[in-house]
Motif scaffolding. Structure first.
Motif, PDB file in Angstrom:
ATOM      1  N   ARG A  58      27.861  32.496  11.910  1.00  0.00           N
ATOM      2  CA  ARG A  58      27.897  32.504  10.446  1.00  0.00           C
ATOM      3  C   ARG A  58      27.817  31.049   9.986  1.00  0.00           C
ATOM      4  O   ARG A  58      28.623  30.212  10.393  1.00  0.00           O
ATOM      5  CB  ARG A  58      29.180  33.168   9.934  1.00  0.00           C
ATOM      6  N   GLN A  60      27.340  28.139   6.795  1.00  0.00           N
ATOM      7  CA  GLN A  60      27.623  27.887   5.385  1.00  0.00           C
ATOM      8  C   GLN A  60      26.654  26.843   4.854  1.00  0.00           C
ATOM      9  O   GLN A  60      26.587  25.717   5.349  1.00  0.00           O
ATOM     10  CB  GLN A  60      29.055  27.403   5.204  1.00  0.00           C
ATOM     11  N   LYS A  63      27.597  23.642  -0.468  1.00  0.00           N
ATOM     12  CA  LYS A  63      27.988  24.311  -1.718  1.00  0.00           C
ATOM     13  C   LYS A  63      27.221  23.773  -2.940  1.00  0.00           C
ATOM     14  O   LYS A  63      27.070  24.480  -3.935  1.00  0.00           O
ATOM     15  CB  LYS A  63      29.495  24.140  -1.940  1.00  0.00           C
ATOM     16  N   LEU A  66      23.323  25.781  -3.163  1.00  0.00           N
ATOM     17  CA  LEU A  66      23.271  27.216  -2.855  1.00  0.00           C
ATOM     18  C   LEU A  66      21.912  27.819  -3.196  1.00  0.00           C
ATOM     19  O   LEU A  66      21.505  28.821  -2.600  1.00  0.00           O
ATOM     20  CB  LEU A  66      24.379  27.959  -3.619  1.00  0.00           C
ATOM     21  N   THR A  69      19.385  28.582  -0.344  1.00  0.00           N
ATOM     22  CA  THR A  69      19.715  29.505   0.743  1.00  0.00           C
ATOM     23  C   THR A  69      18.471  30.280   1.204  1.00  0.00           C
ATOM     24  O   THR A  69      18.272  30.452   2.427  1.00  0.00           O
ATOM     25  CB  THR A  69      20.815  30.484   0.280  1.00  0.00           C
ATOM     26  N   SER A  92      20.993  36.772   4.403  1.00  0.00           N
ATOM     27  CA  SER A  92      21.804  36.047   3.429  1.00  0.00           C
ATOM     28  C   SER A  92      23.030  36.857   3.061  1.00  0.00           C
ATOM     29  O   SER A  92      22.974  38.088   2.926  1.00  0.00           O
ATOM     30  CB  SER A  92      20.976  35.772   2.173  1.00  0.00           C
ATOM     31  N   GLN A  93      24.153  36.168   2.926  1.00  0.00           N
ATOM     32  CA  GLN A  93      25.388  36.789   2.475  1.00  0.00           C
ATOM     33  C   GLN A  93      25.874  36.050   1.241  1.00  0.00           C
ATOM     34  O   GLN A  93      25.272  35.069   0.797  1.00  0.00           O
ATOM     35  CB  GLN A  93      26.438  36.757   3.598  1.00  0.00           C
ATOM     36  N   ARG A  94      26.964  36.524   0.694  1.00  0.00           N
ATOM     37  CA  ARG A  94      27.441  35.944  -0.559  1.00  0.00           C
ATOM     38  C   ARG A  94      27.927  34.501  -0.359  1.00  0.00           C
ATOM     39  O   ARG A  94      28.289  34.093   0.730  1.00  0.00           O
ATOM     40  CB  ARG A  94      28.564  36.805  -1.140  1.00  0.00           C
ATOM     41  N   ASN A  95      27.938  33.771  -1.455  1.00  0.00           N
ATOM     42  CA  ASN A  95      28.463  32.401  -1.507  1.00  0.00           C
ATOM     43  C   ASN A  95      27.780  31.449  -0.527  1.00  0.00           C
ATOM     44  O   ASN A  95      28.417  30.576   0.067  1.00  0.00           O
ATOM     45  CB  ASN A  95      29.975  32.400  -1.237  1.00  0.00           C
ATOM     46  N   ARG A  97      26.410  32.014   2.382  1.00  0.00           N
ATOM     47  CA  ARG A  97      26.595  32.262   3.809  1.00  0.00           C
ATOM     48  C   ARG A  97      25.304  32.833   4.398  1.00  0.00           C
ATOM     49  O   ARG A  97      24.571  33.572   3.741  1.00  0.00           O
ATOM     50  CB  ARG A  97      27.720  33.275   4.041  1.00  0.00           C
ATOM     51  N   GLU A 575      39.532  34.069   4.870  1.00  0.00           N
ATOM     52  CA  GLU A 575      38.909  35.236   4.247  1.00  0.00           C
ATOM     53  C   GLU A 575      39.250  36.523   4.997  1.00  0.00           C
ATOM     54  O   GLU A 575      39.501  37.565   4.385  1.00  0.00           O
ATOM     55  CB  GLU A 575      37.398  35.054   4.198  1.00  0.00           C
TER      56      GLU A 575
END
Length: 756
Positions: A58, A60, A63, A66, A69, A92-95, A97, A575
């Motif tokens: 995973r 990141q 920030k 974003l 992404t 792609s995942q939220r925030n 990720r 999390e």
């Protein structure tokens, strides 16, 4: 209930046949499938990485970037393709990720190195107009910057900010060995724009140096001895052949648009995955065999019908997973084995109703018809409560928790189908053809008929014991605390296997101590050549956790293999802990609402208090024995939440039925005693059937699965106790009366009950 029209019969068997056809390819090898007719389905069950072997990372995205992404995913996919992986999963995942899953991985460290390298490569002229130290102490000339090398200690260079060439100018790059120096080099090819610019710059800068800069660090700064025409050249620098190959790959695939950080790694070797597949098959087959034998012994011929439905149930679960391409994980196998144990509950409820109604004077056909019809609401209520817990776990869970929740959810749906269609159809066929004069007997009867145990006389003792136990669990949790695994506190877990002979644990401890990586725990396996290293969180951010894994592998790679590597950074662990607590809380809340809507507030509150009691006692067990609490533990807790509610709802459903029937002629204490005794056989038989499946999981599962099976086994004991000795007495404590239940029903329902 026992009549089936022709179209219903056709539909039932069409579903069963479709399930068999979809699941059938899983019993063949790929070579055998090729020889089958093309019109037959050939899609096989996808295996999760913990069964197939591979790595899950995973990442990141920075920030502040974003929005980049989607572009980052494209570059990562190209890099994986350059590595030779044709079927990786990059999503792609939220925030910001990005999840990367690579099956059949051979080098997880290489994968991390390749994917986490930004790869910004440029050639920048060195500015000789000012000593570099003067630029450091003062202000660099306009258009210049100070960049440091990869050396230790680093060397500073004053370079022009405007690059001669950069990533977009590289058409190709390959690693090799320079025949003159025998050093690793990268041979590159430029596009026309880059070639023209580089040629002009080197022609004008003979005798000067240019810096080869990677991610704002200087690889090397060669002197230009002569103009470099054409579009090819070589890069040499502070790297070995492996590093050169990695850099060449990144040059071909392109630079990432922004920085990425590895925040989670879970890697398992293919050999370990294959062993998990083998043990999972054995666990499922033996578990099914034991449950089938148990049903045959306790229900005779009706047990044969239940066993057929059970086999079809498992086939349908595999068919659904195959159809939708959902990967089967080790936790999913555990979910199937647990479903095998719990799937018989519906049959037990029906069969016990049939026996009970037969003893009450119903004819055989009437008893069978009544058994199915009167058990319907109870079975639906019991399974919906379990389904709620599984769905919450599916939505909020990740990794093994997600796989477990998926198979349990599918298993609940297939169980309801087989119970109220296939099982009922088979029983109907048997009744029509055999015209039985009596309900089939069985060689084993574990609970006597018509027990009259005065449970309510013990309510003061049992409620007091439960209250004190719950308080003690809370106090222990506050004072002693849980032994959280790396899932919830971050850290590194590496399984080591020696290349030859037994592991020298003293030597391993000594070498780990020299690495200065903080608290280390080593657990030996049954096999003397393997050990599990757990390192606590470094508390210094994501990169610090990744460094631990690099240090351990660097220290031991000459003597050991690493079949399993888990590295959890602080962001992910935080999390996961929040999601785990939220999953338990939301499950209890959703079930509370459902039970309140289906029953009355007395029942809803009683069911939730009894379930919270079960969760507290299980948490107390984790504290007392300092068992590791991880994602598998959350899955086990929510499985028990569903099981406990299931058990309690069955009893409460009978309490409500008896209140409607005898609410004005019997005391609440007598009604509760009668209800618990009437459902006692079902409670014990279902618990024993589930136990049989859990025993197999415990014997054949790995460490995580073994702990999971043990937690659920203890949870079943606690849940069975609470549904009898806590949930029932709570209704008396809340002052439930028969009139509360009758008044809450629609007029038609009241009339029907009064008429009965």
């Amino acid at each position: 209930m026992l009549y089936f029209s022709r179209w219903k019969t056709v539909l039932i068997w069409a579903v069963v046949l479709a399930g068999v056809i979809l699941a059938l390819p899983n019993v063949f090898s790929q070579d055998q499938l090729v020889k089958l007719p093309d019109w037959l389905p050939k899609k096989q069950l996808a295996l999760g990485l913990d069964l197939e072997g591979g790595s899950r990372l995973r990442l990141q995205v920075d920030k502040d970037h974003l929005a980049d992404t989607d572009a980052t995913i494209a570059v990562l996919s190209r890099r994986l393709s350059e590595l030779g992986y044709t079927n990786p999963n990059v999503e792609s995942q939220r925030n910001g990720r990005v999840l990367v899953e690579v099956p059949g991985l051979y080098d997880s460290q290489l994968l991390k190195d390749i994917l986490s390298l930004t790869g910004e490569l440029s050639f920048q002229m060195v500015d000789p107009s000012m000593p570099v130290q003067q630029a450091i102490d003062g202000t660099p000339p306009e258009g210049d910057e100070v960049v440091y090398s990869f050396d230790d200690p680093p060397v500073a260079y004053l370079v022009k900010q405007e690059p001669l060439v950069s990533n977009q100018n590289f058409v190709d790059a390959q690693a090799g060995i320079d025949t003159a120096t025998q050093q690793p080099v990268i041979t590159f090819r430029l596009d026309s724009i880059g070639a023209d610019r580089f040629s002009k710059a080197t022609k004008a800068g003979v005798g000067q140096s240019f810096a080869i800069v990677l991610d704002n660090q200087v690889l090397s700064a060669p002197v230009i001895s002569e103009a470099i025409p054409g579009n090819t050249g070589q890069i040499s620098g502070n790297f070995d052949l492996s590093g050169a190959s990695n850099l060449a790959l990144v040059m071909r695939a392109g630079a990432l648009p922004t920085d990425v950080t590895v925040i989670e790694e879970r890697t398992i070797g293919t050999d370990l995955g294959a062993a998990a597949v083998s043990s999972g098959k054995i666990a499922a087959l033996i578990g099914a065999a034991l449950v089938i034998l148990f049903m045959l012994l306790t229900y005779g011929f009706l047990g044969v019908i239940a066993s057929i439905a059970l086999v079809v149930n498992v086939v349908l679960i595999l068919a659904v997973l195959t159809l939708f391409g959902a990967p089967l994980t080790l936790a999913g196998v555990a979910g199937i084995v647990l479903t095998i144990g719990m799937a018989v509950d519906s049959n037990v409820l029906i069969y016990e109703r049939i026996r009970e109604d037969r003893r009450a004077g119903f004819s055989v056909i009437q008893a069978i018809d009544s058994g199915f019809s009167r058990a319907l609401a109870t079975i639906v209520d019991a399974n919906v409560t379990t389904l709620i817990a599984a769905l919450v776990l599916f939505i909020l869970g990740t990794g093994p928790v997600h796989g477990f929740a998926l198979t349990v959810t599918i298993g609940i749906v297939t169980t309801l189908f087989t119970t109220f269609t296939l099982t009922r159809w088979l029983v109907s066929l048997w009744v029509q053809r055999s015209k039985p004069k009596e309900v089939p007997g069985a060689p084993l009867r574990l609970v006597p008929n018509d027990t009259k145990i005065p449970f309510m006389k013990l309510r003061g003792l049992t409620l007091g014991f439960s209250a004190l136990s719950s308080i003690a669990a809370i106090v222990l949790f506050a004072i002693v605390g849980m032994n959280f695994g790396i899932d919830f506190k971050g850290g590194t877990m590496i399984e080591m296997q020696s290349h030859e002979g037994a592991i020298d644990l003293d030597d391993v401890y000594s070498r780990l101590d020299e690495l200065n990586i903080g608290d280390v725990k080593i657990e030996p396996f049954k096999s003397e050549d393997r050990a599990l290293i757990t390192v606590g969180s470094q508390g210094e951010g994501e990169d610090a956790e990744q460094t631990v894994g690099v240090k351990i592998r660097g220290e031991f790679q000459d003597d050991y293999d690493f079949p399993r590597i888990d590295v959890i950074g602080p962001a992910v662990s935080s999390e996961l802990s929040q999601a785990g607590g939220l999953a338990v809380a939301l499950s209890l809340l959703a079930i509370f609402v459902y039970v309140w809507l289906r029953f009355e507030w007395h029942f809803a509150l009683g069911a939730i208090i009894a379930t919270v009691h079960d969760v507290l006692l299980l948490l107390g067990m984790f504290v007392i024995f300092q068992m590791e609490f991880n994602l598998w533990s959350i899955a086990a807790l929510l499985a028990i939440v569903g099981y406990s509610l299931n058990d309690t709802v069955v009893i409460y459903d009978r309490v409500r039925e008896n209140l409607r029937r005898h609410g004005n002629s019997m005391s609440l204490s007598a009604i509760l005693d009668a209800s618990i005794n009437q459902t006692l056989s079902r409670t014990i038989l279902t618990s024993l059937a589930t136990f049989l499946a859990l025993i197999v999981l415990y014997v054949y599962g790995g460490d995580d699965v073994r702990s999971f099976a043990l937690t659920i086994a203890v949870g079943i004991v606690v849940a069975t106790y609470s549904s009898i000795f806590v949930a029932g007495p709570l209704l008396m404590l809340f002052g439930l009366k028969g009139r509360d239940v009758i008044d809450d029903q629609p007029p038609a329902a009241v009339s029907e009950q009064n008429g009965a």
